[in-house]
Design an enzyme around this catalytic site. Structure first.
Site, PDB file in Angstrom:
ATOM      1  CB  CYS A  34      -0.880   0.176   1.094  1.00 17.53           C
ATOM      2  SG  CYS A  34      -0.044   0.818   2.636  1.00 17.53           S
ATOM      3  CB  CYS A 103      -4.125   2.677   8.519  1.00 18.82           C
ATOM      4  SG  CYS A 103      -3.783   2.647   6.367  1.00 18.82           S
TER       5      CYS A 103
END
Length: 146
Positions: A34, A103
């Site tokens: 990512c 995250c």
């Protein structure tokens, strides 16, 4: 993708941003797929996190989770900070979309990496497993893997 008001606030107005010149623990983690990279700086005195800052390259969720993680560990003992989980970070932000849960995992890992760095700088053995919890499809709906 819908974000909570808290996620949007921590993205638009991140807390504790920047380098910490007198940091005695620095942890950096990233996810190659990512592209998110988080660096957490800790100033630890007498076993307490006196100051904490971050620098993050990534999406809004990565910035928000970094910001929230710093808020959650500031003023805590090392032992309390080690209890920080990705779920606690996500809950403090009133949730994250499933594809962004990685995250919060990176935020947890960055704090733990900074504490491990602190121990190493002090010449002490790291009293926890630094290999567990690596973000790799950490949530059943996550579309990111290492």
């Amino acid at each position: 993708m819908l974000y909570s008001e808290k996620v949007m606030d921590h993205f638009a107005n991140p807390r504790n941003v920047g380098e910490l010149p007198d940091a005695n623990g620095i942890g950096e983690v990233g996810n190659a797929k990512c592209g998110d990279i988080m660096r957490i700086y800790l100033k630890i005195e007498d076993n307490v996190i006196q100051d904490v800052t971050f620098k993050t390259f990534g999406c809004g969720a990565a910035i928000a989770t970094s910001s929230m993680a710093t808020e959650l560990v500031k003023g805590k003992t090392i032992e309390e900070a080690l209890q920080l989980t990705n779920k606690a970070v996500a809950e403090a932000l009133d949730g994250l979309p499933p594809v962004k849960m990685h995250c919060s995992m990176l935020a947890e890992e960055a704090v733990h990496a900074a504490i491990a760095d602190y121990y190493e700088r002090q010449g002490l053995p790291v009293p926890f497993d630094t290999s567990k919890g690596k973000c790799s499809n950490c949530c059943e709906n996550c579309d990111v893997s290492n």
